[in-house]
Design a protein around this motif. Structure first.
Motif, PDB file in Angstrom:
ATOM      1  N   LEU A   4      33.005  24.371  -8.531  1.00  0.00           N
ATOM      2  CA  LEU A   4      33.268  25.877  -8.806  1.00  0.00           C
ATOM      3  C   LEU A   4      31.580  27.114  -9.052  1.00  0.00           C
ATOM      4  N   GLU A   5      31.895  28.233  -8.629  1.00  0.00           N
ATOM      5  CA  GLU A   5      30.748  29.080  -9.781  1.00  0.00           C
ATOM      6  C   GLU A   5      31.025  30.064  -9.869  1.00  0.00           C
ATOM      7  N   GLU A   6      30.275  30.257 -10.747  1.00  0.00           N
ATOM      8  CA  GLU A   6      30.618  31.844 -11.562  1.00  0.00           C
ATOM      9  C   GLU A   6      28.781  31.889 -11.947  1.00  0.00           C
ATOM     10  N   THR A   7      29.021  33.497 -11.251  1.00  0.00           N
ATOM     11  CA  THR A   7      27.711  33.971 -11.843  1.00  0.00           C
ATOM     12  C   THR A   7      27.488  34.941 -12.319  1.00  0.00           C
ATOM     13  N   MET A   8      26.331  35.391 -13.844  1.00  0.00           N
ATOM     14  CA  MET A   8      26.755  36.367 -14.388  1.00  0.00           C
ATOM     15  C   MET A   8      25.342  36.943 -14.516  1.00  0.00           C
ATOM     16  N   ARG A   9      25.181  38.685 -15.485  1.00  0.00           N
ATOM     17  CA  ARG A   9      24.485  39.620 -15.205  1.00  0.00           C
ATOM     18  C   ARG A   9      23.775  38.702 -16.427  1.00  0.00           C
ATOM     19  N   PHE A  10      22.273  38.665 -16.905  1.00  0.00           N
ATOM     20  CA  PHE A  10      21.890  38.607 -18.405  1.00  0.00           C
ATOM     21  C   PHE A  10      20.323  39.536 -18.912  1.00  0.00           C
ATOM     22  N   ASP A  11      21.315  40.193 -20.036  1.00  0.00           N
ATOM     23  CA  ASP A  11      20.068  41.175 -20.655  1.00  0.00           C
ATOM     24  C   ASP A  11      19.291  40.511 -21.693  1.00  0.00           C
ATOM     25  N   PRO A  12      18.240  40.894 -22.152  1.00  0.00           N
ATOM     26  CA  PRO A  12      17.416  39.877 -22.746  1.00  0.00           C
ATOM     27  C   PRO A  12      18.442  40.959 -24.607  1.00  0.00           C
ATOM     28  N   GLU A  13      18.785  41.989 -24.211  1.00  0.00           N
ATOM     29  CA  GLU A  13      19.018  42.548 -25.241  1.00  0.00           C
ATOM     30  C   GLU A  13      20.757  42.428 -25.940  1.00  0.00           C
ATOM     31  N   GLU A  14      21.815  42.341 -24.636  1.00  0.00           N
ATOM     32  CA  GLU A  14      22.706  42.113 -25.013  1.00  0.00           C
ATOM     33  C   GLU A  14      23.283  40.778 -24.734  1.00  0.00           C
ATOM     34  N   GLY A  15      22.268  39.362 -24.127  1.00  0.00           N
ATOM     35  CA  GLY A  15      22.994  38.359 -23.001  1.00  0.00           C
ATOM     36  C   GLY A  15      23.481  38.669 -22.296  1.00  0.00           C
ATOM     37  N   ILE A  16      24.393  37.436 -21.961  1.00  0.00           N
ATOM     38  CA  ILE A  16      25.449  37.068 -20.758  1.00  0.00           C
ATOM     39  C   ILE A  16      26.112  38.732 -20.934  1.00  0.00           C
ATOM     40  N   ALA A  17      26.659  39.472 -19.887  1.00  0.00           N
ATOM     41  CA  ALA A  17      27.707  40.142 -19.907  1.00  0.00           C
ATOM     42  C   ALA A  17      29.109  40.342 -19.319  1.00  0.00           C
ATOM     43  N   ASN A  18      30.311  40.839 -20.242  1.00  0.00           N
ATOM     44  CA  ASN A  18      31.076  40.089 -20.219  1.00  0.00           C
ATOM     45  C   ASN A  18      31.474  38.009 -19.801  1.00  0.00           C
ATOM     46  N   LEU A  19      30.196  37.597 -21.102  1.00  0.00           N
ATOM     47  CA  LEU A  19      30.833  36.412 -21.122  1.00  0.00           C
ATOM     48  C   LEU A  19      31.735  35.753 -21.444  1.00  0.00           C
ATOM     49  N   ASP A  20      32.904  36.181 -22.403  1.00  0.00           N
ATOM     50  CA  ASP A  20      34.213  35.595 -22.701  1.00  0.00           C
ATOM     51  C   ASP A  20      35.563  36.053 -21.508  1.00  0.00           C
ATOM     52  N   ASP A  21      35.119  37.288 -20.197  1.00  0.00           N
ATOM     53  CA  ASP A  21      35.586  37.335 -19.174  1.00  0.00           C
ATOM     54  C   ASP A  21      35.205  36.167 -18.127  1.00  0.00           C
TER      55      ASP A  21
END
Length: 77
Positions: A4-21
């Motif tokens: 399985l693969e999940e791709t996530m956007r990381f921002d240094p100020e906010e962390g991983i966007a929508n991590l729980d989702d």
């Protein structure tokens, strides 16, 4: 059986966007596919992989049927 693969956007100020989702989606897919998945371990591994990153990036998590995870973090294009 494919990973399985999940791709996530990381921002240094906010962390991983929508991590729980992202983790919810991965958990659902893992359950449906009979994969082992440790949500807490995935969160910890993602945080460790992005720790100290100073630029926006893309984090990609691969989950094997056994529950083994591989995480790749690359600069955002």
């Amino acid at each position: 059986m494919r990973d399985l693969e999940e791709t996530m956007r990381f921002d240094p100020e906010e962390g991983i966007a929508n991590l729980d989702d992202h983790l919810d989606r991965l958990k659902k897919a893992a359950d449906e596919g009979g994969f082992k998945f440790d949500r807490h371990a995935a969160r910890n591994e993602l945080q460790a992989a992005t720790f100290g990153k100073r630029r926006p990036a893309i984090a990609r998590l691969l989950l094997s049927p056994t529950g083994a995870m591989a995480i790749e973090v690359r600069a955002e294009d």
